[in-house]
Design an enzyme around this catalytic site. Structure first.
Site, PDB file in Angstrom:
ATOM      1  N   THR A 291      34.021  56.639 -19.896  1.00  0.00           N
ATOM      2  CA  THR A 291      35.277  56.625 -19.127  1.00  0.00           C
ATOM      3  C   THR A 291      36.300  57.463 -19.899  1.00  0.00           C
ATOM      4  O   THR A 291      36.312  58.675 -19.772  1.00  0.00           O
ATOM      5  CB  THR A 291      35.797  55.180 -18.892  1.00  0.00           C
ATOM      6  OG1 THR A 291      35.917  54.507 -20.130  1.00  0.00           O
ATOM      7  CG2 THR A 291      34.876  54.424 -17.969  1.00  0.00           C
TER       8      THR A 291
ATOM      9  N   LYS B  51      29.286  52.983 -24.466  1.00  0.00           N
ATOM     10  CA  LYS B  51      30.605  53.543 -24.104  1.00  0.00           C
ATOM     11  C   LYS B  51      31.673  52.569 -24.603  1.00  0.00           C
ATOM     12  O   LYS B  51      31.447  51.359 -24.687  1.00  0.00           O
ATOM     13  CB  LYS B  51      30.737  53.797 -22.617  1.00  0.00           C
ATOM     14  CG  LYS B  51      30.741  52.648 -21.694  1.00  0.00           C
ATOM     15  CD  LYS B  51      32.045  52.103 -21.190  1.00  0.00           C
ATOM     16  CE  LYS B  51      33.213  53.008 -21.233  1.00  0.00           C
ATOM     17  NZ  LYS B  51      34.478  52.219 -21.139  1.00  0.00           N
TER      18      LYS B  51
ATOM     19  N   THR C 242      35.692  46.110 -23.387  1.00  0.00           N
ATOM     20  CA  THR C 242      35.170  47.041 -22.378  1.00  0.00           C
ATOM     21  C   THR C 242      34.268  47.966 -23.070  1.00  0.00           C
ATOM     22  O   THR C 242      34.623  49.045 -23.509  1.00  0.00           O
ATOM     23  CB  THR C 242      36.182  47.910 -21.672  1.00  0.00           C
ATOM     24  OG1 THR C 242      37.096  47.076 -21.045  1.00  0.00           O
ATOM     25  CG2 THR C 242      35.519  48.767 -20.590  1.00  0.00           C
TER      26      THR C 242
ATOM     27  N   GLU D 108      40.730  54.765 -28.194  1.00  0.00           N
ATOM     28  CA  GLU D 108      41.733  55.597 -27.533  1.00  0.00           C
ATOM     29  C   GLU D 108      42.802  56.061 -28.514  1.00  0.00           C
ATOM     30  O   GLU D 108      43.463  55.254 -29.150  1.00  0.00           O
ATOM     31  CB  GLU D 108      42.347  54.833 -26.357  1.00  0.00           C
ATOM     32  CG  GLU D 108      41.384  54.782 -25.177  1.00  0.00           C
ATOM     33  CD  GLU D 108      41.818  53.839 -24.074  1.00  0.00           C
ATOM     34  OE1 GLU D 108      41.269  53.956 -22.982  1.00  0.00           O
ATOM     35  OE2 GLU D 108      42.696  52.998 -24.314  1.00  0.00           O
TER      36      GLU D 108
ATOM     37  N   ASN E  11      47.320  54.923 -22.390  1.00  0.00           N
ATOM     38  CA  ASN E  11      47.382  53.646 -21.689  1.00  0.00           C
ATOM     39  C   ASN E  11      48.648  53.422 -20.875  1.00  0.00           C
ATOM     40  O   ASN E  11      48.730  52.473 -20.100  1.00  0.00           O
ATOM     41  CB  ASN E  11      47.166  52.503 -22.676  1.00  0.00           C
ATOM     42  CG  ASN E  11      45.707  52.408 -23.054  1.00  0.00           C
ATOM     43  OD1 ASN E  11      44.855  52.207 -22.204  1.00  0.00           O
ATOM     44  ND2 ASN E  11      45.423  52.613 -24.332  1.00  0.00           N
TER      45      ASN E  11
ATOM     46  N   THR F 230      45.250  58.282 -15.924  1.00  0.00           N
ATOM     47  CA  THR F 230      44.111  58.646 -16.788  1.00  0.00           C
ATOM     48  C   THR F 230      43.023  57.625 -16.625  1.00  0.00           C
ATOM     49  O   THR F 230      43.277  56.485 -16.292  1.00  0.00           O
ATOM     50  CB  THR F 230      44.517  58.687 -18.278  1.00  0.00           C
ATOM     51  OG1 THR F 230      45.052  57.435 -18.656  1.00  0.00           O
ATOM     52  CG2 THR F 230      45.507  59.785 -18.521  1.00  0.00           C
TER      53      THR F 230
END
EC number: 2.3.1.35
Lengths: 409, 409
Positions: A155, A181, A192, A278, A404, A409
């Site tokens: 993602t 991922k 996640t 991230e 975020n 995005t």
């Protein structure tokens, strides 16, 4: 316990394992790039999985939990771009339908299909696209498809995460491969984060389950990006038995070798996830040494790794050991603050910054130099016992906020 | 339960209370600005306090815990710029010495002095500066000194935090005043947060302790800025009895009035802290309604308020209710995901975005408009019971990272 010297690191990810096919295709769930992955074994495999502890579970999590009750599976279908979470009864029907379509095209049973999703929460799955995607993915299945599959589960990940090794277990050559991922919403107890691992080891479902849960506690459950545990996490492990060893049982001949090999693959994938958190500019390894017990060590390591203040200081290459002490203090771990030693390390060297719970004279320049590195270690020695644990995280940067704060995005 | 109409909000902070003097001076602990505060009562007061739960406790925390065992105190001395934490035996001696110097200059007993510090961890207190500061602070004590004291306890705070009200309790006019500092390292169970509250109520030490702990659980323990609990937090409450009411006991005449007044002051100060969280652009109020119990409601509200992903979405004015559901899911609270209703509200209106645990059609533009406000509410209705709770936080912005990545701030 880890003996990397015994392993041969090989390419191919999940398809490095004999008898495993995979593919990754694009079906329009994401604006661009592949978004549907398929992994398929030649035969029914022993299967084990660990799922998110979040009370709000995505539909694919519920369906996969159901399907894996029997301890066997043959295929895994995964879409990115849509989490199929908070989608009600229809979401559950859609997840079941994903398994059914896959089963039908592969001519296997629906309950032998594991379903996973990742992406936006609360939006119904566009089933027409999913169906087209599965069709295409089945057509493209290949023994070289591991990488395409690993690409299709991404993602906000900035790089593909796959790893495979070959080793000897109970006298037989065995391969373990995996893909994962990560990116955001990463925190102990399944975040996640999706990881799919394959092996040709011959092992009972019960032992496979035991091996996976032990290993996940030392790898995926020891990473944190932002402290958020997601609705969709799962780690799935399939073992097709093609290595031909006598069925491996817990504590049987080769058990420890398998645990070590599996842990090695899981830790490598976990570190890739943490490094690619991230906005991350570096991988941070938090090592807690000489704790009273492994559980105390894990608590301490995880709290430090999860601290926003520690993570922002690392982004600034700042030797802020006070924040490490503070995080240690609220971790819930047992320790004597007056014994703690803190040091920073990387390829650029190692520097002790606090001893006996107090700051010592150290060169800020040298520490800044150590921290100005893409892999850094925070070493916290509790001087209490003999247990240790490692947690992985990344620094907290402007880009974490940028990624975020923008829902596009 | 809160009846703000019964209160007269007044100026003066801690010194709004009769019989209270305060001052704030500069003694060179910080590069600029005031850094030493003193609060002093005309007479010995009933005293209660709540301290950090962090295992690593700063020296002033340990000394104040000791001093408050008797349930009385007369003065509070606070320095900013240096936390006197992780400073070993010498730190403890320094904290004791702070109390002694203050006691000597005020001609009171050292054990009647509460000591607090906030600032950098691990650096010895420069006692010569502290001594000069205390001398100066004693000389400047004044019934109008509340604001100067409130300024002197600030670190990365961008604004002074004080509040005071006058109300009737048990038929007598009673004043409650307070000041606080917050900014970073703010999380439930006492974070780098200092709050000092004064009142002229006549109340037993035991009842005062009970009132404070009840109130803190609904105010200061319901705010979070970054999830980090500090080594130095404390909330101290002094009651000098000058209102002349018959000694108030738990459940006595006026008990509920006092709880309400105290809660009102604590909540106002807590909200100021959350709104002024490092890098914050808005105050976020998370209201959880219709939970099975107050404890479940609190758990849920706190988890949502502490989520980095929720907070970055709010910085981006993004109606990301999926992240709220995810945080609710890992909060540990009991609820049925299929009943949950989520809405956003502010002065610009209210918009429901999810019902029965699923997204509904809503206007993203309208929600963005609601969120583009300096005070916003996330309302989560669990539809399970009748209990509710509110938590306060701020959004997570680029500036949070900037402030905390740079050790020079």
């Amino acid at each position: 316990m880890m003996r990397p010297a015994d392993y041969e690191v090989i390419s191919g990810g999940v398809t490095a394992v004999p008898g495993t096919l995979a593919s990754g295709v694009s079906c329009g769930l994401k604006e661009k790039g592949k978004d549907l992955a398929l992994v398929c074994m030649d035969k029914i495999a022993a299967a084990a999985a660990v799922f998110t502890t979040n009370r709000v579970k995505a539909a694919p999590v519920m369906v996969s939990q159901e399907h894996l009750k029997g301890g066997v599976a043959q295929a895994i279908v995964v879409n990115s771009g849509n989490a199929n979470a908070c989608t009600g009864v229809e979401g559950l029907q859609d997840a079941r339908r994903m398994a059914e379509i896959t089963a039908q095209k592969l001519n296997i049973l629906p309950r032998h299909v594991v379903v996973a999703s990742t992406g936006v929460i609360g939006v119904p799955l566009p089933m027409d696209k999913i169906e087209t995607g599965i069709e295409r993915a089945v057509a493209e299945l290949s023994p070289q498809g591991g990488r395409a599959a690993a690409e299709a589960i991404m993602t906000t990940d900035t790089c593909v995460k796959e790893y495979a090794l070959r080793t000897e277990i109970g006298g037989r050559e065995v391969t373990v491969g995996g893909m994962a991922k990560g990116a955001g919403m990463i925190h102990p107890n399944m975040a996640t984060m999706l990881a799919f691992i394959t092996t040709d080891l011959n092992i009972s479902s019960k032992s496979l389950r035991k091996a996976l849960s032990t290993t996940v506690d030392r790898s995926f459950n020891m990473i944190t990006v932002d402290g958020d545990t997601s609705t969709n996490d799962m780690v799935v492990l399939l073992a097709n038995g093609l290595a031909g060893n006598p069925v491996l049982q817990e504590f049987g001949n080769g058990w420890q070798e398998f645990l070590d090999a599996l842990e090695h693959v899981c830790v490598e994938l976990a570190k890739m996830i943490a490094r690619d958190g991230e906005g991350a500019t570096k991988l941070v390894e938090v090592r807690v040494l000489n704790a009273q017990s492994a559980e105390e060590a894990r608590k301490a390591a995880r709290a430090i790794a999860a601290s926003n203040l520690v993570k922002t200081a690392l982004f600034g290459n700042d030797a802020n050991w006070g924040r490490i002490m503070a995080a240690l203090g609220y971790s819930g771990a047992q320790f004597n603050p007056d014994l703690v030693e803190v040091s920073f390390a990387s390829n650029a060297g190692r520097e002790v910054v606090a001893m006996n719970g107090r700051g010592i004279n150290f060169s800020e320049e040298r520490v800044e130099n150590i921290l100005r590195n893409d892999t850094v270690q925070l070493i916290v020695d509790l001087k209490e016992g003999e247990a240790e644990a490692t947690a992985w995280t990344c620094d907290l940067s402007y880009d974490y906020v940028r990624i975020n704060a923008d829902y596009r995005t």
